[in-house]
Motif scaffolding. Structure first.
Motif, short mmCIF file in Angstrom:
data_model
loop_
_atom_site.label_atom_id
_atom_site.label_comp_id
_atom_site.label_asym_id
_atom_site.label_seq_id
_atom_site.Cartn_x
_atom_site.Cartn_y
_atom_site.Cartn_z
N LEU A 275 -64.66 -42.06 29.08
CA LEU A 275 -63.55 -41.12 28.94
C LEU A 275 -63.45 -40.59 27.51
O LEU A 275 -63.23 -39.40 27.28
CB LEU A 275 -62.24 -41.77 29.34
CG LEU A 275 -61.96 -42.01 30.83
CD1 LEU A 275 -60.61 -42.70 31.00
CD2 LEU A 275 -62.00 -40.70 31.61
N GLN A 276 -63.59 -41.49 26.56
CA GLN A 276 -63.42 -41.10 25.16
C GLN A 276 -64.57 -40.23 24.68
O GLN A 276 -64.37 -39.34 23.85
CB GLN A 276 -63.25 -42.35 24.28
CG GLN A 276 -61.95 -43.08 24.59
CD GLN A 276 -61.61 -44.19 23.62
OE1 GLN A 276 -60.45 -44.49 23.40
NE2 GLN A 276 -62.60 -44.83 23.03
N ARG A 277 -65.77 -40.44 25.20
CA ARG A 277 -66.89 -39.57 24.83
C ARG A 277 -66.68 -38.16 25.37
O ARG A 277 -66.95 -37.17 24.70
CB ARG A 277 -68.21 -40.14 25.37
CG ARG A 277 -68.73 -41.34 24.60
CD ARG A 277 -70.18 -41.62 24.95
NE ARG A 277 -70.38 -41.90 26.37
CZ ARG A 277 -70.31 -43.11 26.91
NH1 ARG A 277 -70.06 -44.16 26.14
NH2 ARG A 277 -70.51 -43.28 28.20
N LYS A 278 -66.15 -38.08 26.59
CA LYS A 278 -65.94 -36.78 27.22
C LYS A 278 -64.78 -36.02 26.60
O LYS A 278 -64.84 -34.81 26.40
CB LYS A 278 -65.68 -36.96 28.72
CG LYS A 278 -66.92 -37.28 29.54
CD LYS A 278 -66.57 -37.32 31.02
CE LYS A 278 -67.81 -37.54 31.87
NZ LYS A 278 -67.47 -37.56 33.33
N ALA A 279 -63.70 -36.74 26.30
CA ALA A 279 -62.47 -36.10 25.87
C ALA A 279 -62.39 -35.90 24.36
O ALA A 279 -61.49 -35.23 23.88
CB ALA A 279 -61.27 -36.92 26.34
N LYS A 280 -63.33 -36.49 23.61
CA LYS A 280 -63.22 -36.48 22.15
C LYS A 280 -61.80 -36.92 21.77
O LYS A 280 -61.03 -36.18 21.17
CB LYS A 280 -63.55 -35.11 21.57
CG LYS A 280 -64.98 -34.68 21.83
CD LYS A 280 -65.30 -33.33 21.22
CE LYS A 280 -66.75 -32.93 21.50
NZ LYS A 280 -67.08 -31.61 20.93
N ALA A 281 -61.50 -38.14 22.13
CA ALA A 281 -60.14 -38.67 22.12
C ALA A 281 -59.41 -38.47 20.81
O ALA A 281 -59.95 -38.66 19.72
CB ALA A 281 -60.18 -40.15 22.46
N ASN A 282 -58.12 -38.06 20.93
CA ASN A 282 -57.24 -37.98 19.77
C ASN A 282 -56.85 -39.38 19.29
O ASN A 282 -56.74 -39.64 18.10
CB ASN A 282 -55.98 -37.19 20.12
CG ASN A 282 -56.27 -35.74 20.45
OD1 ASN A 282 -57.06 -35.11 19.76
ND2 ASN A 282 -55.67 -35.23 21.52
N GLN A 283 -56.61 -40.27 20.24
CA GLN A 283 -56.28 -41.66 19.94
C GLN A 283 -57.33 -42.54 20.62
O GLN A 283 -57.52 -42.45 21.82
CB GLN A 283 -54.90 -42.04 20.48
CG GLN A 283 -53.76 -41.22 19.93
CD GLN A 283 -52.43 -41.67 20.48
OE1 GLN A 283 -51.72 -42.43 19.85
NE2 GLN A 283 -52.11 -41.25 21.68
N ARG A 284 -58.01 -43.33 19.83
CA ARG A 284 -59.09 -44.13 20.39
C ARG A 284 -58.62 -45.54 20.71
O ARG A 284 -57.85 -46.14 19.96
CB ARG A 284 -60.27 -44.18 19.42
CG ARG A 284 -60.78 -42.78 19.03
CD ARG A 284 -62.17 -42.84 18.47
NE ARG A 284 -63.18 -43.18 19.46
CZ ARG A 284 -63.71 -42.29 20.30
NH1 ARG A 284 -63.32 -41.04 20.28
NH2 ARG A 284 -64.61 -42.67 21.17
N LEU A 285 -59.09 -46.04 21.84
CA LEU A 285 -58.82 -47.42 22.23
C LEU A 285 -60.03 -48.26 21.90
O LEU A 285 -61.17 -47.81 22.02
CB LEU A 285 -58.52 -47.49 23.73
CG LEU A 285 -57.27 -46.73 24.20
CD1 LEU A 285 -57.17 -46.79 25.72
CD2 LEU A 285 -56.03 -47.30 23.56
N ALA A 286 -59.78 -49.49 21.50
CA ALA A 286 -60.87 -50.39 21.11
C ALA A 286 -61.52 -51.01 22.33
O ALA A 286 -60.93 -51.07 23.41
CB ALA A 286 -60.33 -51.48 20.19
N TYR A 287 -62.75 -51.45 22.15
CA TYR A 287 -63.49 -52.11 23.21
C TYR A 287 -63.61 -53.60 22.91
O TYR A 287 -63.44 -54.05 21.78
CB TYR A 287 -64.92 -51.54 23.33
CG TYR A 287 -65.00 -50.04 23.37
CD1 TYR A 287 -65.89 -49.37 22.56
CD2 TYR A 287 -64.21 -49.29 24.23
CE1 TYR A 287 -65.99 -47.98 22.58
CE2 TYR A 287 -64.29 -47.91 24.26
CZ TYR A 287 -65.19 -47.26 23.43
OH TYR A 287 -65.28 -45.89 23.45
N SER A 288 -63.96 -54.35 23.97
CA SER A 288 -64.19 -55.79 23.80
C SER A 288 -65.59 -56.16 24.27
O SER A 288 -65.82 -57.26 24.74
CB SER A 288 -63.15 -56.58 24.61
OG SER A 288 -61.84 -56.27 24.18
N PHE A 289 -66.54 -55.23 24.13
CA PHE A 289 -67.91 -55.50 24.55
C PHE A 289 -68.44 -56.76 23.86
O PHE A 289 -68.35 -56.90 22.64
CB PHE A 289 -68.84 -54.33 24.21
CG PHE A 289 -68.58 -53.09 25.01
CD1 PHE A 289 -68.64 -53.11 26.39
CD2 PHE A 289 -68.28 -51.89 24.39
CE1 PHE A 289 -68.41 -51.96 27.14
CE2 PHE A 289 -68.04 -50.74 25.12
CZ PHE A 289 -68.11 -50.77 26.50
N GLY A 290 -68.99 -57.67 24.65
CA GLY A 290 -69.56 -58.89 24.09
C GLY A 290 -68.55 -59.99 23.85
O GLY A 290 -68.93 -61.12 23.52
#
Length: 287
Positions: A37-52
């Motif tokens: 979603l964030q790649r597509k929307a070029k997010a104004n507010q980014r949410l963090a990931y918990s990969f790994g």
């Protein structure tokens, strides 16, 4: 699938092992959904990931009870999901945050889910101070609850960590510190578990990719803190050297899958399709 196999462990039943694995898969799929979603929307507010970090977070949070509190390192949807936030409104709120229509201080608008998480503020020292304050309140009110506080070791200096751990031990707080693995390997080289033991609380290093070991340590730590024996520090150690290529050993979900299938806790087919229903729910929620 039979709940009784030759490898059934009464301390961590097979049903619980499958539950942990499924929760880890769901957390990964939700993060991948948010990243897309964030790649597509070029997010104004980014949410963090918990990969790994799926093993570290799921294994330590999956048995938290009503009234327990969590302090997170970042604003993400993982804890909302683990606390049982309904998926459809959660996804709607995620989209609103990414688009800028909703502030990112809170993702879930479910009052019960929100009440279980301490407000996110910038700066690890501030977050840990808030977490210890919440733990002191629980202790003062004689509630049988705990605070679980996630942090990265590199967020504080060794001196600051010693201060935090010493204070938590002196106040005998019902708090569990979970040090997450530093993905980039940067930060001050310290032996934080040794510092914890010097300060007067258990410091337990655990493989960050071993969800079963983390779960067992978390359960013992929660029992200790709920019983009035004070704080515990769990340090999630990454066994993958910097620059080493990703493999089954370094991916907590693949590691857990191999553990389950080797002990016949589940079949390869079950593990392969464990996230299919969740994926369909993600797809359906878009429409």
């Amino acid at each position: 699938m039979s709940e009784t196999t030759p490898h059934e462990n009464p301390l961590v039943p097979n049903k619980k092992l499958r539950h942990i694995y499924t929760a880890m898969v769901h957390a990964r799929l939700l993060d991948e959904h948010i990243a897309k979603l964030q790649r597509k929307a070029k997010a104004n507010q980014r949410l963090a990931y918990s990969f790994g970090e799926e093993a570290c977070r799921v294994a330590t949070a999956i048995e938290l009870k009503h009234g327990d509190l969590a302090s997170n390192t970042q604003i993400s949807a993982t804890m909302d999901l683990l606390f049982g936030a309904p998926l459809t409104p959660l996804l709607r709120n995620i989209t609103a945050v990414i688009s800028g229509a909703q502030t990112r201080e809170r993702i879930s608008t479910n009052a019960t889910i929100v009440s279980r998480q301490l407000p996110w503020i910038d700066g690890a020292a501030n977050r840990l101070s808030m977490a210890m304050g919440a733990a002191l309140t629980l202790k003062t009110q004689q509630q049988n609850n705990i605070v679980i506080a996630y942090a990265y070791q590199a967020e504080l200096t060794r001196r600051a960590w010693k201060h935090v751990l010493t204070l938590a031990a002196q106040l005998n707080l019902p708090i569990i510190f979970v040090l997450l693995p530093q993905a980039d390997g940067k930060g001050e080289a310290t032996n934080i578990c040794k510092d914890a033991r010097t300060a007067g609380l258990p410091g337990i290093p655990v493989d960050a990719n071993d969800a079963v070991a983390l779960y067992r340590v978390a359960q013992e730590s929660m029992g200790r803190s709920r019983g009035g024996d004070g704080p515990v520090l769990i340090e999630c150690i990454s066994c993958r050297a910097i620059g080493q290529r990703k493999n089954k050993r370094s991916d907590p979900i693949l590691h857990m899958k191999d553990f389950l299938t080797a002990r016949k806790v589940c079949t390869e087919d079950w593990a392969k399709h464990a996230g299919e229903v969740f994926l369909r729910r993600l797809a359906a929620a878009k429409h």
